[in-house]
Design an enzyme around this catalytic site. Structure first.
Site, PDB file in Angstrom:
ATOM      1  CB  ALA A  31      -0.870   0.091   1.073  1.00 35.55           C
ATOM      2  CG  ASP A 113      -3.698   1.319  -6.862  1.00 40.04           C
ATOM      3  OD1 ASP A 113      -3.078   0.755  -7.864  1.00 40.04           O
ATOM      4  OD2 ASP A 113      -3.496   1.275  -5.902  1.00 40.04           O
ATOM      5  CG  HIS A 128      -4.624  -8.915  -1.593  1.00 38.88           C
ATOM      6  ND1 HIS A 128      -3.491  -8.103  -1.061  1.00 38.88           N
ATOM      7  CD2 HIS A 128      -4.348 -10.040  -1.344  1.00 38.88           C
ATOM      8  CE1 HIS A 128      -2.446  -8.097   0.096  1.00 38.88           C
ATOM      9  NE2 HIS A 128      -3.313  -9.630  -0.119  1.00 38.88           N
ATOM     10  CB  CYS A 136     -22.082 -11.059 -12.909  1.00 32.67           C
ATOM     11  SG  CYS A 136     -23.774 -11.859 -13.203  1.00 32.67           S
ATOM     12  CB  THR A 203       4.649  -4.261   1.950  1.00 37.03           C
ATOM     13  OG1 THR A 203       3.736  -5.700   2.562  1.00 37.03           O
ATOM     14  CG2 THR A 203       5.922  -4.895   1.365  1.00 37.03           C
ATOM     15  CB  SER A 204       3.084  -3.025   7.081  1.00 37.07           C
ATOM     16  OG  SER A 204       2.020  -3.970   6.763  1.00 37.07           O
ATOM     17  CB  ILE A 244       8.664   3.847  -1.919  1.00 34.09           C
ATOM     18  CG1 ILE A 244       9.014   2.839  -2.462  1.00 34.09           C
ATOM     19  CG2 ILE A 244       7.149   3.871  -2.257  1.00 34.09           C
ATOM     20  CD1 ILE A 244       8.681   1.815  -2.790  1.00 34.09           C
TER      21      ILE A 244
END
Length: 250
Positions: A31, A113, A128, A136, A203-204, A244
């Protein structure tokens, strides 16, 4: 010997050297890669998990919540998960440039995104899923994020329905309680296993199973570029703690 860098100029030089001195570089991002594009992350002090909603975000992003509270799910999804005005930042753009030049083998992302593709990246493994694909559940027709935001085909609960068959729409996003896509897993693991340098950015490294993919890396150089410490910092050859997007401005 592990190097730790917080200076932006030094980080830029170090990253440029990684790409220049390795043949198969893979980027694994989270993220934090998209925060410079105006998309909030989850776990930082300003992230979604620290904001106040009627339900905890972790609950609203679960498969169970999608099934039992579809109206609330889609309200959160439309307003918090889709960012129609977001544009690729310098990190996205540089990664696409490096791929075009043959210096980057693949991008593996936890983000949904689609900004890597907007920047021009082609080999992108979306662990993800993506808000760009909304399927649908009956006829498998696919609708984009703009279609979801237009809200022209919703039932009385505000839940989007397929105009072709009336079926319920589900974002092709991996919710809590769901499995990652097998094909994506194989692609991501294969890219990491073949890499001689792995750059982990934004990212963690606490969300599994994605964070566990790093165990497949056996190359020579592991870089972790994240604003805050991660549980895997001790494995890294190079630690970068500056912004970053700025670090990739080389």
């Amino acid at each position: 010997m592990r190097r730790a860098i917080s200076d932006t100029a030094q980080a830029q030089a170090a990253l440029a050297d990684v790409f220049a001195s390795h043949e198969r570089v893979v980027f694994f991002g989270g993220a934090g890669v998209s925060t410079a594009s105006g998309i909030p992350d989850f776990r930082s002090v300003d992230g979604l998990y620290h904001q106040h909603f009627a339900y905890p975000p972790e609950m609203m992003l679960s498969h169970e919540f999608f099934i039992e509270h579809p109206s609330e799910f889609f309200e959160f999804y439309r307003t918090r998960m889709i960012a129609p005005d977001a544009k690729p930042n310098q990190c996205h753009k540089k990664l696409a440039e490096l791929e075009r030049g043959g210096s980057l083998s693949a991008v593996i992302t936890q983000n949904i995104d689609g900004l890597h593709q907007d920047a021009g990246s082609h080999t992108v493994w979306e662990l993800h899923g993506s808000v760009r694909r909304n399927i649908c559940q009956s006829c498998k027709a696919c609708y984009d994020a703009d279609w979801i935001l237009a809200r022209e085909h919703e039932d009385e609960q505000g839940v989007p329905r397929c105009p072709a068959c009336g079926g319920r729409i589900k974002p092709e996003v991996v919710l809590y309680g769901e499995q990652l896509n097998d094909q994506v897993i194989r692609g991501a693991v294969g890219a990491i296993a073949q890499a001689d340098a792995l750059i982990i950015g934004g990212t963690s490294l606490v969300v599994y199973p994605a964070a566990g993919f790093t165990r497949y890396f056996s190359g020579s150089t592991l870089v972790i570029a994240n604003r805050d410490p991660t549980p895997q910092d001790s494995r890294a050859d190079l630690l970068i703690s500056c912004d970053i997007a700025e670090a990739f401005d080389f």
